[in-house]
Design a protein around this motif. Structure first.
Motif, short mmCIF file in Angstrom:
data_model
loop_
_atom_site.label_atom_id
_atom_site.label_comp_id
_atom_site.label_asym_id
_atom_site.label_seq_id
_atom_site.Cartn_x
_atom_site.Cartn_y
_atom_site.Cartn_z
N ALA A 64 9.91 0.19 -4.95
CA ALA A 64 8.91 -0.72 -5.50
C ALA A 64 7.56 -0.32 -4.91
O ALA A 64 7.42 -0.23 -3.69
CB ALA A 64 9.23 -2.16 -5.15
N VAL A 65 6.60 -0.05 -5.78
CA VAL A 65 5.27 0.38 -5.35
C VAL A 65 4.22 -0.50 -6.01
O VAL A 65 4.19 -0.62 -7.23
CB VAL A 65 5.01 1.86 -5.71
CG1 VAL A 65 3.63 2.29 -5.25
CG2 VAL A 65 6.08 2.75 -5.13
N LYS A 66 3.38 -1.12 -5.18
CA LYS A 66 2.26 -1.91 -5.69
C LYS A 66 1.01 -1.04 -5.62
O LYS A 66 0.69 -0.49 -4.56
CB LYS A 66 2.06 -3.17 -4.86
CG LYS A 66 3.17 -4.16 -5.00
CD LYS A 66 2.91 -5.39 -4.15
CE LYS A 66 4.11 -6.30 -4.17
NZ LYS A 66 3.95 -7.44 -3.27
N LEU A 67 0.35 -0.92 -6.74
CA LEU A 67 -0.86 -0.11 -6.82
C LEU A 67 -2.09 -1.02 -6.86
O LEU A 67 -2.10 -2.01 -7.59
CB LEU A 67 -0.84 0.76 -8.07
CG LEU A 67 0.34 1.72 -8.19
CD1 LEU A 67 0.33 2.41 -9.55
CD2 LEU A 67 0.30 2.75 -7.08
N GLY A 68 -3.10 -0.67 -6.11
CA GLY A 68 -4.34 -1.43 -6.12
C GLY A 68 -5.08 -1.24 -7.44
O GLY A 68 -4.69 -0.44 -8.30
N MET A 69 -6.15 -1.97 -7.58
CA MET A 69 -6.92 -1.98 -8.82
C MET A 69 -7.36 -0.58 -9.26
O MET A 69 -7.25 -0.25 -10.44
CB MET A 69 -8.16 -2.87 -8.62
CG MET A 69 -8.82 -3.22 -9.90
SD MET A 69 -7.92 -4.55 -10.64
CE MET A 69 -9.16 -5.79 -10.63
N MET A 70 -7.78 0.23 -8.33
CA MET A 70 -8.29 1.57 -8.68
C MET A 70 -7.18 2.51 -9.14
O MET A 70 -7.42 3.43 -9.90
CB MET A 70 -9.03 2.19 -7.49
CG MET A 70 -10.25 1.41 -7.05
SD MET A 70 -11.52 1.34 -8.31
CE MET A 70 -12.11 3.00 -8.26
N LEU A 71 -5.96 2.29 -8.68
CA LEU A 71 -4.84 3.17 -9.03
C LEU A 71 -3.98 2.65 -10.17
O LEU A 71 -3.10 3.36 -10.66
CB LEU A 71 -3.97 3.43 -7.80
CG LEU A 71 -4.65 4.20 -6.67
CD1 LEU A 71 -3.73 4.30 -5.47
CD2 LEU A 71 -5.08 5.58 -7.13
N THR A 72 -4.23 1.43 -10.62
CA THR A 72 -3.45 0.85 -11.71
C THR A 72 -3.40 1.73 -12.95
O THR A 72 -2.33 1.88 -13.55
CB THR A 72 -3.98 -0.57 -12.05
OG1 THR A 72 -3.73 -1.41 -10.91
CG2 THR A 72 -3.30 -1.16 -13.26
N PRO A 73 -4.48 2.37 -13.37
CA PRO A 73 -4.40 3.24 -14.55
C PRO A 73 -3.45 4.44 -14.38
O PRO A 73 -3.03 5.05 -15.36
CB PRO A 73 -5.84 3.73 -14.74
CG PRO A 73 -6.69 2.73 -14.06
CD PRO A 73 -5.87 2.23 -12.91
#
Length: 91
Positions: A64-73
């Motif tokens: 499970a990996v949560k990506l921050g706003m900048m990496l969401t794309p």
């Protein structure tokens, strides 16, 4: 924020799967400058914009990996890279 989750079955046994997860973590740490720590059967890793866990079970591995706003794309690319790593290390 995006979350990428993948569960993959294995027949390695928990100890061997943990060793393979450590190999994935070593590669991740080198590639992304991530900090990795084990607690029981769960490997946590962090770096700016990424927070993840690899949980090793007797017959499966859950990532499970949560990506921050900048990496969401980049969530699709991240998922593809995780799947490739799981295919490579859990064979």
């Amino acid at each position: 924020m995006a979350t990428v989750e993948i569960t993959r079955e294995h027949s390695l046994g928990k100890d061997a799967a943990k060793e393979r997860a450590q190999l994935m973590a070593d590669k991740l740490a080198a590639k992304l400058d991530a900090k990795c720590t084990w607690q029981d059967d769960e490997l946590s890793f962090q770096r700016s914009g990424v927070d993840g866990k690899i949980r090793v079970g007797d017959d499966n591995v859950h990532v499970a990996v949560k990506l921050g706003m900048m990496l969401t794309p980049m969530a699709g690319m991240v998922k593809g890279e995780i799947e490739k790593a799981l295919n490579k290390y859990l064979v």
